[in-house]
Enzyme design. Structure first.
Site, PDB file in Angstrom:
ATOM      1  N   LYS A   1       0.707  -0.745  -0.311  1.00 62.86           N
ATOM      2  CA  LYS A   1       0.353   0.257   0.396  1.00 62.86           C
ATOM      3  C   LYS A   1       0.870   0.793   0.042  1.00 62.86           C
ATOM      4  O   LYS A   1       1.310   1.529   0.862  1.00 62.86           O
ATOM      5  CB  LYS A   1      -0.915  -0.390   0.898  1.00 62.86           C
ATOM      6  CG  LYS A   1      -1.615   1.452   1.191  1.00 62.86           C
ATOM      7  CD  LYS A   1      -2.302   1.036   2.590  1.00 62.86           C
ATOM      8  CE  LYS A   1      -3.830   2.438   2.295  1.00 62.86           C
ATOM      9  NZ  LYS A   1      -5.051   1.446   4.303  1.00 62.86           N
ATOM     10  N   TRP A   2       1.129   1.543  -0.868  1.00 64.78           N
ATOM     11  CA  TRP A   2       2.333   2.946  -1.238  1.00 64.78           C
ATOM     12  C   TRP A   2       0.892   4.365  -1.256  1.00 64.78           C
ATOM     13  O   TRP A   2      -0.074   4.932  -1.767  1.00 64.78           O
ATOM     14  CB  TRP A   2       2.481   3.330  -2.595  1.00 64.78           C
ATOM     15  CG  TRP A   2       3.538   4.199  -3.448  1.00 64.78           C
ATOM     16  CD1 TRP A   2       2.999   5.677  -2.840  1.00 64.78           C
ATOM     17  CD2 TRP A   2       4.603   3.886  -3.161  1.00 64.78           C
ATOM     18  NE1 TRP A   2       4.035   6.391  -3.768  1.00 64.78           N
ATOM     19  CE2 TRP A   2       5.539   4.759  -3.487  1.00 64.78           C
ATOM     20  CE3 TRP A   2       5.491   2.926  -3.808  1.00 64.78           C
ATOM     21  CZ2 TRP A   2       6.692   5.484  -3.989  1.00 64.78           C
ATOM     22  CZ3 TRP A   2       6.518   2.767  -3.715  1.00 64.78           C
ATOM     23  CH2 TRP A   2       7.267   4.138  -4.513  1.00 64.78           C
ATOM     24  N   ASP A   3       1.094   4.989   0.168  1.00 69.19           N
ATOM     25  CA  ASP A   3       0.741   6.289   0.954  1.00 69.19           C
ATOM     26  C   ASP A   3       1.349   7.398   0.620  1.00 69.19           C
ATOM     27  O   ASP A   3       2.431   7.677   0.042  1.00 69.19           O
ATOM     28  CB  ASP A   3       0.510   6.226   2.349  1.00 69.19           C
ATOM     29  CG  ASP A   3      -0.814   6.754   2.851  1.00 69.19           C
ATOM     30  OD1 ASP A   3      -1.868   7.185   1.733  1.00 69.19           O
ATOM     31  OD2 ASP A   3      -1.559   6.111   3.823  1.00 69.19           O
TER      32      ASP A   3
ATOM     33  N   ASP B   1     -10.574   7.664   2.759  1.00 71.07           N
ATOM     34  CA  ASP B   1      -9.821   7.119   4.192  1.00 71.07           C
ATOM     35  C   ASP B   1     -11.678   7.026   5.141  1.00 71.07           C
ATOM     36  O   ASP B   1     -11.655   6.838   5.898  1.00 71.07           O
ATOM     37  CB  ASP B   1      -9.714   8.258   5.501  1.00 71.07           C
ATOM     38  CG  ASP B   1      -8.011   7.817   5.091  1.00 71.07           C
ATOM     39  OD1 ASP B   1      -7.867   6.501   4.488  1.00 71.07           O
ATOM     40  OD2 ASP B   1      -7.417   8.611   5.189  1.00 71.07           O
TER      41      ASP B   1
ATOM     42  N   ASN C   1       0.465  11.424   2.034  1.00 70.97           N
ATOM     43  CA  ASN C   1       0.125  12.068   3.567  1.00 70.97           C
ATOM     44  C   ASN C   1      -0.511  13.829   3.150  1.00 70.97           C
ATOM     45  O   ASN C   1      -0.991  13.908   4.676  1.00 70.97           O
ATOM     46  CB  ASN C   1      -0.375  11.538   4.573  1.00 70.97           C
ATOM     47  CG  ASN C   1      -1.162  10.468   4.711  1.00 70.97           C
ATOM     48  OD1 ASN C   1      -2.419  10.320   4.422  1.00 70.97           O
ATOM     49  ND2 ASN C   1      -0.400   8.811   4.340  1.00 70.97           N
TER      50      ASN C   1
HETATM   51  C1  DGJ Z   1      -3.652   7.570   5.422  1.00 77.74           C
HETATM   52  C2  DGJ Z   1      -4.584   5.953   4.425  1.00 77.74           C
HETATM   53  O1  DGJ Z   1      -5.356   6.363   3.825  1.00 77.74           O
HETATM   54  C3  DGJ Z   1      -4.751   4.776   5.884  1.00 77.74           C
HETATM   55  O2  DGJ Z   1      -5.844   4.206   5.114  1.00 77.74           O
HETATM   56  C4  DGJ Z   1      -3.678   4.864   6.218  1.00 77.74           C
HETATM   57  O3  DGJ Z   1      -3.062   4.213   5.398  1.00 77.74           O
HETATM   58  C5  DGJ Z   1      -2.744   5.802   7.498  1.00 77.74           C
HETATM   59  N1  DGJ Z   1      -2.873   6.616   6.267  1.00 77.74           N
HETATM   60  C6  DGJ Z   1      -1.776   5.345   7.546  1.00 77.74           C
HETATM   61  O4  DGJ Z   1      -1.252   5.920   7.837  1.00 77.74           O
END
Ligand code: DGJ
Length: 725
Positions: free
Chosen positions: A474-476, A546, A478
């Site tokens: 899973k490549w996040d 999310d 943020n």
């Molecule tokens: C944001 C992602 O959308 C979530 O699903 C989760 O992976 C968090 N980051 C983790 O910090």
């Protein structure tokens, strides 16, 4: 098929359902037509009325030829077209004029590669041709190649532009659109998706106005706010009827897609990199390629447009092992335990998940560095031995023994100020000297325009993947960009940083997906903050939002489905009450909604009641059996939750042998009318049996009368899995 009519100076691009026509007049490349398929012929009579633009500059030696009132295929700033330009170039004398005229063209079979950027591809046997039209400014020697790749079977045209400096002096590109289309009227509705974190891709439809409507991102990401696609429809178009035009940008960075209503009630659609903050230095002999934009038209309504985009994305954008195949049923640890886990908790969750038929356990954030909260350690991609004293081995072995696989989370593009990486390389983040560095979620963005940063990330990620234990990443991502600067580039190339970041990211992703072809990559950006065609080229699915609340997801999934296939849309059953909204929904409803996309769970299975555990077993089995329908089937929006107190949809397998339908009641109205759900896309001559309750119906009944829906409670749902017998 692409036809050039030499006498008329006309190009005709035909897909199986649409035509797109251009013509050279007075040296200018004009747009004549885009719409329902035409006969091949001379379409010169398709002229715009001329001479109306009273205050607009006239061209010398071209009586009555007023650029401001002509449909121009790639309009430039500075020469008399006073609408928004596709191209703006700054010359050495400081002027920003460019005057592109037709120079030559080629028509070739297939599609040339777009180096370094994501793009729709071709496969052997495809009926695909590419037209490249070269335009030139004889004074500045700026050349522009317009690429049009016509995918006959998918009904799409992929466009892009290459700007080349064939002169001796350095010039700067200030704006370069991927596509521009002029329409001779503005009688359109615009359909687009806006949103924010945890409320992405909310759909709006409104009539086009004079002035400019723009879907824009200046965020250094496609973003949660304005997704990079736009639909223009005739006012009377609905799901099943009417003229519909779509444009989708294959790009993950800052974008601009606009629709401009002009003084003559005409329209201009532009799509490309957002010119704000962008500039690109072109030394003599250098060239710049825009990202790709994909155009699609149908006169059969919005559903048809969605189906055309879905098929093209599934078949000719998504790559690798998971293309057109069901994804593993996964359980993601985020909403199960957030940062609070250790080996023994993960072992319990993993064993329980595997016992319930889940195929993949994903360890989300918190496994590396000293990451007990979101304020540190991004960049230090080393297992936290306090939490996982045996590394990943113990959990991997347990899962393997129980026929389950292991996935892991990274947020590679970021660095925490409190990290060993930042202490060692404080200059590796995006920043501007002598200015504060803005943090978002306590983190800075790495400067992926620097090759050494991408190399570091490759090595860090590859070290984990090379263990052979990881089936999924899973490549996040943020936060979004600010202080977009790079010490590695000179002052007059700072406007390139944001796009060079994406060139760096895409090349890193290409290396990873090439070297680890068996790993399933899922893109994420605080949910769906980078749900775009650029990322889908590397990663076949995206964490949709999310917001995992089934009721909230109804609108999000509706908006997503307008252009993106269900295969790309990750959807999980999460806990009730929901962690974001506190909505209480029963398991069936959460399942019904999540079953629509790439399916999984976002909860702690060890805390479930026995009844819910049984549901997990049952629903996982159902997904294993019918998940392929969600990936390859045609998705129909049957009820619009933006307008009605319910949502409903169905997905029909390509051979029409299976139809999965869902319905959710979002607001109870007392003593309301009888509700029936008429299905679409099924075989009306067949008989279907509902595998969930054994009822049988003829296809004609299902589409004529429909399925009776008796739901009297809010947030309750119904689901049908209909198989042809
Ligand atoms: C944001 C992602 O959308 C979530 O699903 C989760 O992976 C968090 N980051 C983790 O910090």
């Amino acid at each position: 098929m692409i036809t050039y009519n030499e006498n008329a100076g006309q190009f005709q691009l035909d897909t199986k359902s649409s035509s797109y026509v251009m013509q050279v007049r007075e040296g200018f490349l004009l747009h004549l037509y885009w719409g329902e398929k035409l006969d091949t012929g001379d379409h010169s009579y398709m002229r715009w009325e001329q001479g109306r633009a009273a205050f607009s500059p006239r061209l010398e030696n071209c009586e009555g030829f007023i650029l401001d009132d002509l449909p121009l295929e790639y309009p430039c700033f500075g020469r008399g077209d006073l609408r928004s330009p596709a191209l703006e170039v700054i010359n050495p004398d400081g002027s920003n004029i460019c005057d592109l005229r037709y120079a030559s063209h080629t028509i070739t079979e297939g599609k040339p590669v777009l180096p370094g950027l994501p793009a729709f591809y071709t496969e052997d046997g495809d009926s695909v041709q590419t037209l490249v039209i070269t335009l030139r400014d004889e004074i500045s020697k700026i050349e522009c190649e317009l690429y049009y790749t016509v995918y006959d079977a998918y009904g799409i045209i992929a466009r892009r532009a290459v700007i080349r400096n064939a002169g001796e002096n350095t010039r700067f590109i200030k704006a370069a659109a991927s596509a521009c289309v002029d329409f001779d009227n503005m009688d359109f509705d615009i359909i687009s998706n806006y949103g924010t974190h945890a409320r992405e891709r909310m759909t709006e439809r409104f009539p086009m106005n004079h002035g400019k409507f723009e879907l824009a991102s200046r965020r250094g990401a496609s973003g949660h706010v304005h997704n990079p696609f736009m639909i223009m429809t005739s006012h009377n178009a609905d799901e099943d009827h009417g003229d519909v035009y779509g444009v989708l940008l294959v790009y993950s960075g800052s974008h601009s897609i606009s629709a401009e209503g002009t003084q003559f009630n005409a329209a201009r659609m532009l799509a490309g990199i957002n010119p704000d903050g962008f500039s690109w230095k072109l030394e003599s002999g250098e060239e710049f390629s825009t990202p790709e934009a994909v155009l699609c038209h149908t006169n059969e309504g919005i559903t048809k447009l969605s189906h055309m985009f879905h098929a093209a994305i599934n078949d000719r954008l998504i790559r690798g092992k998971y293309k057109n195949s069901r994804r593993p049923v996964l359980l993601n640890s985020w909403e199960a335990c957030y940062f609070s886990f250790d080996e023994s908790r993960l072992l319990k969750i993993g064993k329980c998940a595997a016992d319930l038929g889940i195929e993949l356990l994903v360890i989300d954030d918190g496994w590396f560095g000293k990451r007990d909260s979101d304020n540190c350690s991004l960049g230090d991609w080393v297992i936290d031995r306090r939490k996982l004293p045996n590394g990943l081995d113990k959990i991997y072995n347990l899962l393997k023994e129980n026929d389950c696989t292991l996935g892991i989370w990274f947020e590679p593009e970021m660095v925490s100020p409190d990290s060993d990486l930042y202490r060692a390389h404080p200059d590796w983040c995006l920043h501007i000297e002598n200015r504060p560095r803005s943090e978002g979620r306590h983190q800075l963005m790495l400067n992926l325009s620097r090759p050494e940063v991408c190399d570091y990330l490759y090595d860090s990620i590859a070290a984990v993947l090379k263990t052979g234990m990881i089936a999924y990443v899973k490549w996040d991502f943020n936060r979004n960009m600010a202080e977009v600067g790079s010490e590695a580039l000179p002052y007059d190339r700072q406007g390139e940083v944001s796009h060079r970041y994406y060139i760096g990211l895409y090349s890193l992703l290409e290396r990873l997906v090439t070297d680890f072809p068996d790993v399933l990559f899922e893109s994420c950006s605080g949910g769906g903050g980078r749900f775009d065609a650029g990322m889908l080229y590397y990663m076949p699915q995206t964490w949709t939002s999310d917001n995992s609340d089934a009721i909230e997801r109804l609108k999000i999934q509706y908006g997503t489905s307008l252009v993106y296939p269900m295969s790309a849309m990750s959807a999980h059953v999460s806990a009730s009450p929901n962690h974001q909204t506190a909505h209480v929904t029963d398991f069936e409803t959460r399942f019904t909604v999540a079953f629509t996309g790439s399916f999984g769970y976002e909860l702690d299975p060890t805390s479930l009641s026995d009844e819910d555990k049984e549901m997990v077993v049952k629903t996982s089995e159902l997904y294993k059996k019918y998940g392929h329908v969600m990936v390859t089937g045609d998705y129909y929006r049957l009820r619009n939750n933006y307008e009605e107190d319910c949502a409903a949809w169905c997905t029909v397998s390509p051979d029409k042998s299976v139809c999965v339908a869902g319905y959710v009641n979002t607001h109870v109205r007392m003593y309301d009318r009888n509700e029936r759900l008429k299905l679409k896309g099924i075989d009306k001559n067949a008989v279907y049996r509902d595998v969930l309750n054994g009822n049988t119906y003829s296809g004609a009944q299902l589409s004529g009368f429909g399925l009776p829906v008796h739901i009297t409670l809010e947030y309750r749902s119904a689901m049908w899995i209909l198989e042809k017998i």
